[in-house]
Design a protein around this motif. Sequence first.
Motif, PDB file in Angstrom:
ATOM      1  N   ILE A   1      -9.624  -2.072   9.120  1.00 19.73           N
ATOM      2  CA  ILE A   1      -8.428  -1.488   8.501  1.00 19.73           C
ATOM      3  C   ILE A   1      -7.600  -0.755   9.556  1.00 19.73           C
ATOM      4  O   ILE A   1      -8.146   0.004  10.364  1.00 19.73           O
ATOM      5  CB  ILE A   1      -8.819  -0.505   7.381  1.00 19.73           C
ATOM      6  CG1 ILE A   1      -9.651  -1.217   6.314  1.00 19.73           C
ATOM      7  CG2 ILE A   1      -7.577   0.128   6.749  1.00 19.73           C
ATOM      8  CD1 ILE A   1     -10.304  -0.277   5.315  1.00 19.73           C
TER       9      ILE A   1
ATOM     10  N   ILE B   1      -7.843  -2.705   2.819  1.00 17.81           N
ATOM     11  CA  ILE B   1      -8.355  -1.453   2.251  1.00 17.81           C
ATOM     12  C   ILE B   1      -9.394  -1.745   1.171  1.00 17.81           C
ATOM     13  O   ILE B   1     -10.327  -0.962   0.954  1.00 17.81           O
ATOM     14  CB  ILE B   1      -7.195  -0.601   1.691  1.00 17.81           C
ATOM     15  CG1 ILE B   1      -6.283  -0.144   2.840  1.00 17.81           C
ATOM     16  CG2 ILE B   1      -7.712   0.608   0.919  1.00 17.81           C
ATOM     17  CD1 ILE B   1      -5.026   0.570   2.389  1.00 17.81           C
TER      18      ILE B   1
ATOM     19  N   CYS C   1     -12.962  -1.459   2.360  1.00 20.04           N
ATOM     20  CA  CYS C   1     -13.439  -0.181   2.910  1.00 20.04           C
ATOM     21  C   CYS C   1     -14.927  -0.008   2.617  1.00 20.04           C
ATOM     22  O   CYS C   1     -15.377  -0.188   1.478  1.00 20.04           O
ATOM     23  CB  CYS C   1     -12.644   0.975   2.305  1.00 20.04           C
ATOM     24  SG  CYS C   1     -13.218   2.609   2.827  1.00 20.04           S
TER      25      CYS C   1
ATOM     26  N   LEU D   1      -6.434   6.332   1.854  1.00 22.48           N
ATOM     27  CA  LEU D   1      -6.180   4.892   1.919  1.00 22.48           C
ATOM     28  C   LEU D   1      -6.006   4.304   0.518  1.00 22.48           C
ATOM     29  O   LEU D   1      -5.077   3.527   0.262  1.00 22.48           O
ATOM     30  CB  LEU D   1      -7.327   4.186   2.645  1.00 22.48           C
ATOM     31  CG  LEU D   1      -7.378   4.345   4.163  1.00 22.48           C
ATOM     32  CD1 LEU D   1      -8.715   3.847   4.705  1.00 22.48           C
ATOM     33  CD2 LEU D   1      -6.231   3.592   4.832  1.00 22.48           C
TER      34      LEU D   1
END
Length: 277
Positions: A204, A236, A239, A259
């Motif tokens: 990211i 994202i 993540c 985020l």
Amino acid sequence: MRNKIYIATKTAATTPDEFWRQLETSLHLLRTDYLDLYQFHCVNQCYRPEDGTGMYECMLKAKEQGMIRHIGVTAHKIGIAEECVASGLYETMQFPFSYLSSVQELHLVEACSRQNMGFIAMKGLAGGLIHNSKAAMAYMTQFDNVLPIWGIQKISELEEWLSYMENTPSIDEEISAYIEKEKLELTGDFCRGCGYCMPCPAGIMINQCARMSLMLRRAPSAGWLTPQMQEEMKKIENCLECGQCMKKCPYELNTPELLKKNYEDYKKVLAGEVSVN
């Protein structure tokens, strides 16, 4: 000519061997016999004599040998910065400072003044979120011990900042009102885009994605809505919640949550549910 130029640089060394290697490299690349100011960079502790690291002793020896003239330090965490200032061991403190700064950061500037320390203001444009250079400069001129260092990418930007040396703006009613409006919009937990959190194990582009909502509203949005940028934002979703970015963030932000918040807003913009410029 050399005595008319003030050269400052920094070292991220954490061992004496690294210190001397980086100092020699800086002197060689800058083509000078000495540095006017040498700074420990982005420290995680306040280096002191006899603290077991040998780092402050390196600074003292370099100064004795005429390789440096003054000893400074840069920090991103307010607690470390306050400790360095209180130690009385440093002649300058470099720290993020702008008209979006908190009361705690203002107190740091005041503490430096009491210690007769220079304060070098980095990120005076808050990582690109501040667009009014005149207001940014006017704010800085209120503080006798503050020297801002501006990020410059174009000759026109250099010329703009140099023009303020001859015609220095000062705070007036109009600029004060503008700054207060900016504070209402921008003060809080926002990403400054410093990149210290990188690289991300999930790939990211944190230093852009975590401040996307602000960039969409403070810059032409088209450049942030391209297919390439959409792909970056979609990452994202991958993540790992590993927390590495939070540990490395000098502003101690909850980066994963930031985020997610920015991604949700981004999707609403793409769907036409939220309008931007």
